[in-house]
Design a protein around this motif. Structure first.
Motif, short mmCIF file in Angstrom:
data_model
loop_
_atom_site.label_atom_id
_atom_site.label_comp_id
_atom_site.label_asym_id
_atom_site.label_seq_id
_atom_site.Cartn_x
_atom_site.Cartn_y
_atom_site.Cartn_z
N ASN A 324 35.08 1.28 -45.80
CA ASN A 324 34.83 2.44 -44.92
C ASN A 324 33.96 2.08 -43.72
O ASN A 324 33.60 2.96 -42.94
N ALA A 325 33.62 0.78 -43.56
CA ALA A 325 32.71 0.40 -42.47
C ALA A 325 33.28 0.80 -41.11
O ALA A 325 32.57 1.32 -40.26
N LEU A 326 34.60 0.61 -40.94
CA LEU A 326 35.23 0.95 -39.65
C LEU A 326 35.04 2.43 -39.33
O LEU A 326 34.75 2.81 -38.20
N LEU A 327 35.20 3.25 -40.37
CA LEU A 327 35.10 4.69 -40.19
C LEU A 327 33.66 5.12 -39.92
O LEU A 327 33.39 5.91 -39.02
N LEU A 328 32.73 4.56 -40.71
CA LEU A 328 31.33 4.96 -40.54
C LEU A 328 30.75 4.43 -39.24
O LEU A 328 29.85 5.02 -38.66
N ARG A 329 31.31 3.30 -38.79
CA ARG A 329 30.77 2.64 -37.60
C ARG A 329 30.85 3.53 -36.37
O ARG A 329 30.04 3.42 -35.46
#
Ligand SMILES: Nc1ncnc2c1ncn2[C@@H]1O[C@H](COP(=O)(O)OP(=O)(O)OP(=O)(O)O)[C@@H](O)[C@H]1O
Length: 545
Positions: A324-329
């Motif tokens: 989910n890093a892409l989304l949270l970023r």
């Protein structure tokens, strides 16, 4: 950060007088003219391929040159660009005449190689074609701003991915040039002499070594650029489906960031050792600590560019994972210390548009965001310029605009005040204030205690990868902590420490300090001021003694 917030910031910036007049999107007319010019040049380039006669090619070159001069393009710049083809021209002259040795009419022999009439003619034709192509491209580059050229290339159907690849290649070339210039400058400052370098033996002895260093430096730089591109959603399959924010898990209401027992290591180097702290929404936090404390590493973890070895980082209540890093970023933007690591597009507006495009927004929305973000940082006037021609402070503003255009909720800035002149620092501090008032949570990594005391609400202090303290900025007046963290007391507080009656006074701003001084003076009639002055004199003498 929603649309209204960014708009509010933009209008405040204008109100502050930080912005010049907005340069609107170039009129349709000039865009149309640029596309026509591009098509004409492409047509002429294609036609040139069919020319076989040297006289015809020479005539064409003469016409192009005459046309360019007539159009007001400076001869010196045209000639400078023609110099670029000298290595190619030398290659063509040296090798091509020997290509038609068999069956051709011999002209002369060199070391057993036969140069022919046909080969020579072929060589001249090739050379003239390159000159013509160079003239046409020079005409295009000198007569059309780069951003319009890119738009025209898009308009005639050149795939965006190809343009991005070309853009990145150009960026790498600029980067190589900058690194080489930086190295030469640094070496000249330590006595390197450039006169006669071309003929000097040592130049060639050290050439391999210098080239190696240059590529290593450029590689290190490009990997930082890669990181910042990734942070703005590049090289990913878009950050969200068509720019909508996906629902993010519940929990930790009011908490923007929660870090629990985080460790991280580079090989055998332990960079972070069990960090635990949390940051509430709307806070203004400074991240402090001496060199090597782990600030930059922590920033990479908060942005999800790296994952902790142990422990966890949660953003708005959701644990950050690789998945989910892409989304949270997109909720956490990072402005890196060196804007050159962050900026890579050919124009300011293209660079700011990079993140919104990765969000999958339509072009109109992208342009709206670019306009708003540039207005918010006071850079509207320079939107068509190449970012590499800007001053350091202007580049930093472009880097901030690139992050704001993503509309994050948290913005992390790594040493934003570094290398700025006093006026630019004040402007940047005012911008940070507007960003905060628009609802952003801000985290600033800095060594500047005075800025921290004046601006921040909270502080996180690291040393050797450990958390020394976290809490309100009252911590910045704790002598023991400051000593442990290799920091010093904010300057405004220091004079009051010398006054016994005011030793506990902790002004954050110049205005606070002035008020405190005024209060001391107003206590004068009962003799306090006189006593304080005496004590101060006494203490000063004691210290000097
Ligand atoms: N790429 C890397 N490879 C190996 N070690 C690294 C790397 N980057 C950082 N380190 C090490 O990790 C530790 C923390 O470094 P980091 O850059 O996070 O500190 P910092 O607080 O940001 O320092 P500064 O204030 O000088 O920027 C240091 O000991 C550093 O030498």
């Amino acid at each position: 950060m929603n649309q209204d917030q960014l708009k509010w910031m933009a209008s405040s910036a204008e109100h502050d007088g930080a912005v010049g007049t907005e340069q609107m999107t170039p009129p349709e007319k000039s865009a149309g003219r640029a596309t026509k010019r591009l098509l004409a040049v492409l047509g002429l380039l294609a036609t040139m391929m069919f020319f076989r006669h040297p006289a015809a090619l020479m005539g064409a070159a003469g016409c192009f040159l005459f046309g360019m001069l007539l159009g007001g393009l400076p001869l010196l710049q045209i000639l400078r660009r023609l110099l670029l083809i000298v290595p190619f021209a030398l290659g063509a002259i040296v090798f091509v005449p020997f290509q038609h040795a068999e069956g051709g009419t011999e002209l002369f022999r060199l070391f057993g190689w036969v140069a022919t009439e046909e080969g020579m003619r072929h060589s001249i034709v090739l050379l003239l074609k390159v000159v013509n192509a160079n003239l046409l491209i020079t005409y295009l580059l000198l007569s059309t701003p780069l951003f319009q050229l890119i738009r025209s290339l898009r308009a005639i159907g050149i795939p965006a991915v190809l343009l991005e690849i070309i853009g990145l290649m150009l960026r790498y070339l600029v980067l190589l040039k900058e690194e080489a210039q930086g190295m030469v400058k640094a070496q000249r400052s330590r006595g390197l002499r450039l006169d006669g370098w071309l003929w000097s033996r040592s130049t060639y002895k050290r050439f391999g070594e210098l080239l190696g260093v240059l590529f290593i430096r450029a590689y290190a730089r490009s990997s930082r650029i890669y990181q910042s591109i990734t942070a703005r959603g590049g090289f990913g399959a878009g950050l969200t489906g068509r720019g909508r924010r996906q629902p993010i898990g519940q929990g930790g209401l009011g908490m923007a960031i929660d870090v629990r027992g985080v460790t991280y290591q580079y090989g055998r180097i332990q960079a972070l050792r069990g960090l635990t702290f949390s940051i509430g929404q709307g806070a203004k936090v400074v991240l402090m600590g001496p060199n090597g404390a782990g600030k930059s590493t922590l920033i990479s973890l908060l942005n999800g560019l790296e994952q902790p070895a142990t422990g966890e980082v949660s953003v708005f209540g959701e644990r950050m994972t690789r998945e989910n890093a892409l989304l949270l970023r997109q909720r956490i933007g990072v402005v890196y210390q060196d804007p050159d690591d962050q900026i890579f597009s050919t124009t300011v507006e293209e660079d700011v548009a990079f993140g919104p495009r990765n969000l999958g927004l339509d072009e109109q929305m992208v342009q709206d965001r670019v306009t708003e973000a540039l207005r918010a940082v006071g850079m509207s006037e320079l939107r068509s310029r190449s970012p590499f021609e800007l001053s350091y402070g202007q580049k930093r503003r472009v880097a901030i605009a690139g992050v704001l255009a993503m509309r994050p909720e948290v913005v992390i800035l790594d040493e934003p005040m570094a290398f700025l002149d006093p006026k630019s620092r004040d402007d940047l501090q005012a911008l940070l204030e507007r960003m905060h008032e628009s609802g952003l949570t801000l985290i600033v990594a800095t060594h500047d205690v005075d800025f921290a005391a004046e601006w921040a609400t909270d502080v996180i202090v690291l040393k050797d990868g450990r958390l020394l303290a976290s809490g309100s900025t009252e911590l910045l007046f704790d002598d023991l902590l400051l000593e442990q963290a290799d920091l010093h007391l904010p300057r405004l507080v220091r004079p009051f420490r010398l006054l016994q009656d005011a030793a506990e006074t902790r002004p954050r701003t110049v205005r606070d300090a002035a008020q405190a001084i005024w209060q001391l003076i107003m206590r004068g009639p009962d003799g306090t001021l006189a006593r304080s002055s005496k004590r101060m004199d006494g203490e000063t003498r004691q210290r000097e003694g």
